[in-house]
Design a protein around this motif. Structure first.
Motif, mmCIF file in Angstrom:
data_model
loop_
_atom_site.group_PDB
_atom_site.id
_atom_site.type_symbol
_atom_site.label_atom_id
_atom_site.label_comp_id
_atom_site.label_asym_id
_atom_site.label_seq_id
_atom_site.Cartn_x
_atom_site.Cartn_y
_atom_site.Cartn_z
ATOM 1 N N ARG A 23 0.837 -1.206 0.000
ATOM 2 C CA ARG A 23 0.000 0.000 0.000
ATOM 3 C C ARG A 23 0.870 1.253 0.000
ATOM 4 N NH1 ARG A 23 -3.077 -3.165 3.484
ATOM 5 N NH2 ARG A 23 -2.119 -2.184 5.316
ATOM 6 N N ARG A 24 1.914 1.250 0.807
ATOM 7 C CA ARG A 24 2.815 2.412 0.860
ATOM 8 C C ARG A 24 3.509 2.619 -0.490
ATOM 9 N NH1 ARG A 24 8.142 3.472 4.534
ATOM 10 N NH2 ARG A 24 8.259 5.686 4.081
ATOM 11 N N ARG A 26 2.478 1.728 -3.469
ATOM 12 C CA ARG A 26 1.485 2.237 -4.425
ATOM 13 C C ARG A 26 1.173 3.709 -4.167
ATOM 14 N NH1 ARG A 26 -2.145 0.686 -8.135
ATOM 15 N NH2 ARG A 26 -4.208 1.596 -8.111
ATOM 16 N N ARG A 27 1.053 4.090 -2.888
ATOM 17 C CA ARG A 27 0.769 5.481 -2.545
ATOM 18 C C ARG A 27 1.899 6.403 -2.991
ATOM 19 N NH1 ARG A 27 0.451 5.080 2.726
ATOM 20 N NH2 ARG A 27 2.419 6.105 3.129
ATOM 21 N N ASP A 31 1.164 9.217 -5.603
ATOM 22 C CA ASP A 31 1.115 10.560 -5.020
ATOM 23 C C ASP A 31 2.396 11.369 -5.201
ATOM 24 O OD1 ASP A 31 -1.412 9.874 -4.193
ATOM 25 O OD2 ASP A 31 -0.857 9.533 -2.101
#
Length: 62
Positions: A23-24, A26-27, A31
């Protein structure tokens, strides 16, 4: 817009990450990395981008 190719080593490394690490990752890509590419500006200091030695046009993101 740059294109990319997913190599087997990347896929293997990604599969070994915990769900929270994925998740990190991908973020950060969505972002920080992609917006910097779209804005055609230098990458922000928190992203370490370097050329892979011996390969033209291939970079490592850490």
């Amino acid at each position: 817009m740059p294109t990319f190719e997913t190599l087997p080593r990347f896929t293997t490394d990604l599969q070994h990450l915990t769900p929270a690490q994925r998740r990190r990752f991908r973020r950060v890509v969505l972002d920080a990395f992609v917006p910097d590419l779209r804005a055609n500006r230098p990458f922000r200091p928190g992203l370490r981008i370097k050329r892979v030695s011996g390969f033209c046009g291939i970079y490592e993101l850490t």
